[in-house]
Scaffold this active site. Sequence first.
Site, PDB file in Angstrom:
ATOM      1  CD  GLU A   1      -0.359  -4.191   1.732  1.00  0.00           C
ATOM      2  OE1 GLU A   1      -0.078  -5.323   2.168  1.00  0.00           O
ATOM      3  OE2 GLU A   1       0.399  -3.189   1.908  1.00  0.00           O
TER       4      GLU A   1
ATOM      5  CG  ASP B   1      -6.123  -0.333   4.611  1.00  0.00           C
ATOM      6  OD1 ASP B   1      -5.912  -1.424   5.166  1.00  0.00           O
ATOM      7  OD2 ASP B   1      -5.238   0.349   4.073  1.00  0.00           O
TER       8      ASP B   1
ATOM      9  CG  HIS C   1       2.636  -1.843   4.459  1.00  0.00           C
ATOM     10  ND1 HIS C   1       1.931  -3.026   4.290  1.00  0.00           N
ATOM     11  CD2 HIS C   1       3.123  -1.879   5.729  1.00  0.00           C
ATOM     12  CE1 HIS C   1       1.976  -3.728   5.417  1.00  0.00           C
ATOM     13  NE2 HIS C   1       2.697  -3.065   6.289  1.00  0.00           N
TER      14      HIS C   1
ATOM     15  CG  HIS D   1      -2.288   0.643   0.872  1.00  0.00           C
ATOM     16  ND1 HIS D   1      -3.416   0.466   1.648  1.00  0.00           N
ATOM     17  CD2 HIS D   1      -2.657   1.508  -0.127  1.00  0.00           C
ATOM     18  CE1 HIS D   1      -4.407   1.192   1.127  1.00  0.00           C
ATOM     19  NE2 HIS D   1      -3.973   1.835   0.062  1.00  0.00           N
TER      20      HIS D   1
ATOM     21  CG  ASP E   1      -4.873  -2.891   2.148  1.00  0.00           C
ATOM     22  OD1 ASP E   1      -4.954  -4.122   1.978  1.00  0.00           O
ATOM     23  OD2 ASP E   1      -3.952  -2.350   2.793  1.00  0.00           O
TER      24      ASP E   1
ATOM     25  CG  ASP F   1      -5.349  -5.204   4.739  1.00  0.00           C
ATOM     26  OD1 ASP F   1      -6.162  -4.271   4.826  1.00  0.00           O
ATOM     27  OD2 ASP F   1      -4.136  -5.061   4.969  1.00  0.00           O
TER      28      ASP F   1
ATOM     29  CG  HIS G   1      -3.944  -2.175   8.651  1.00  0.00           C
ATOM     30  ND1 HIS G   1      -4.123  -3.023   7.571  1.00  0.00           N
ATOM     31  CD2 HIS G   1      -3.552  -2.958   9.669  1.00  0.00           C
ATOM     32  CE1 HIS G   1      -3.849  -4.266   7.927  1.00  0.00           C
ATOM     33  NE2 HIS G   1      -3.496  -4.268   9.200  1.00  0.00           N
TER      34      HIS G   1
ATOM     35  CG  ASP H   1      -2.218   1.710   5.419  1.00  0.00           C
ATOM     36  OD1 ASP H   1      -1.927   0.938   6.364  1.00  0.00           O
ATOM     37  OD2 ASP H   1      -2.589   1.292   4.300  1.00  0.00           O
TER      38      ASP H   1
HETATM   39  N1  LIG Z   1      -1.204  -1.392   4.081  1.00  0.00           N
HETATM   40  C1  LIG Z   1      -1.130  -2.190   5.131  1.00  0.00           C
HETATM   41  N2  LIG Z   1      -1.429  -3.448   5.031  1.00  0.00           N
HETATM   42  N3  LIG Z   1      -0.716  -1.636   6.261  1.00  0.00           N
HETATM   43  C2  LIG Z   1      -0.542  -2.353   7.477  1.00  0.00           C
HETATM   44  C3  LIG Z   1       0.057  -1.493   8.541  1.00  0.00           C
HETATM   45  C4  LIG Z   1       0.271  -2.257   9.820  1.00  0.00           C
HETATM   46  C5  LIG Z   1       0.761  -1.415  10.975  1.00  0.00           C
HETATM   47  N4  LIG Z   1      -0.192  -0.407  11.332  1.00  0.00           N
HETATM   48  C6  LIG Z   1       2.115  -0.783  10.646  1.00  0.00           C
HETATM   49  O1  LIG Z   1       2.220   0.405  10.514  1.00  0.00           O
HETATM   50  O2  LIG Z   1       3.070  -1.486  10.498  1.00  0.00           O
HETATM   51 MN   LIG Z   2      -3.430  -0.476   3.625  1.00  0.00          MN
END
Ligand SMILES: NC(=[NH2+])NCCC[C@H](N)C(=O)O
Ligand SMILES: [Mn+2]
Length: 304
Positions: free
Chosen positions: A270, A120, A137, A93, A225, A227, A122, A124
Amino acid sequence: MSGWYGFIGVPTDVGNKACGAAEGPAALRAIGLAPRMGMVDRGDVRGPAYDGTPDETGSRSVRETAAWCTGVRNAVAGVLADGGVPVMVGGDHAMALGSVAAAAEHARRQGRNLYVLWFDAHPDFNTPETSPSGNTHGYPAALACGIGHPCLLRVGAFTPLLRPDRLVQFGIRDIDAGERENLRRSGIEFHEMPAVRERGLAALVAHTISRIQAAGGGHVHVSFDIDALDPSVAPGVGTPVPGGLLLDECVDSLRLLGASGLVQSLDIVEYAATQDQGNRTAHVVEHLLAGFMAGRDGQTALVA
Ligand SMILES: NC(=[NH2+])NCCC[C@H](N)C(=O)O
Ligand SMILES: [Mn+2]
């Protein structure tokens, strides 16, 4: 006319080595995704390999991320300049920084406001100070809003690329403590899963679309994303979080977004082919894109 779609492969995992997203574009090509959906395959962006050594901020592969994002920015800008809808297929991402940069520059030239809708698990929205992992990411949404690593803020022609009140996130269910503080300080509208369950994803998205239309429209960039989906639906991701979105509600939401006529660029990121069960998640990607395209075609038919 509904125009055309440009498939841009971004085979990298510089944003998180463990996530396995580098194999995503090849796996989607293997199921014939672009030709089957009538997309023009613009080939792959290329860039340097992952470097796991943290820099002075604790971030990994910052230069590599910047190099890849610059390539993404150019590829996305190329499709926009040629009148197409870029579909940036990651890759992790972090690459969204490149596509948002291109979208922001394009929107500014057209005199339109940029909005980003972010699906998402998360947000991010980490900065090097708040990141638990140092993985880039986890940074892109914050970078788009102008906060984060200075080297990455230079990927776009200007900063912030996006006004924080024009970012809306859906499906969120894994927020780091410092990241939550970043979101609060920037005033980001993010819909966590309990709110999505209560109000319905499509209803939330429809509400966002009306709000944008009431404010005079603009360029909407969708950053999806994989996920965001529940891992039972889309197992092929590097950072799965249970309790996610279902396929139908995502397809419905993308259909609404397509039909709004506002969306001019898209990320699908992702997708970690190495974690997939057969091609299940690859077909999920196909359904998501088909929903978006069906919405757009319907909109064209109404306008024509
Ligand atoms: N694009 C994603 N899958 N991001 C996941 C981030 C996970 C976690 N918050 C980190 O900063 O490491
Ligand atoms: Mn993401």
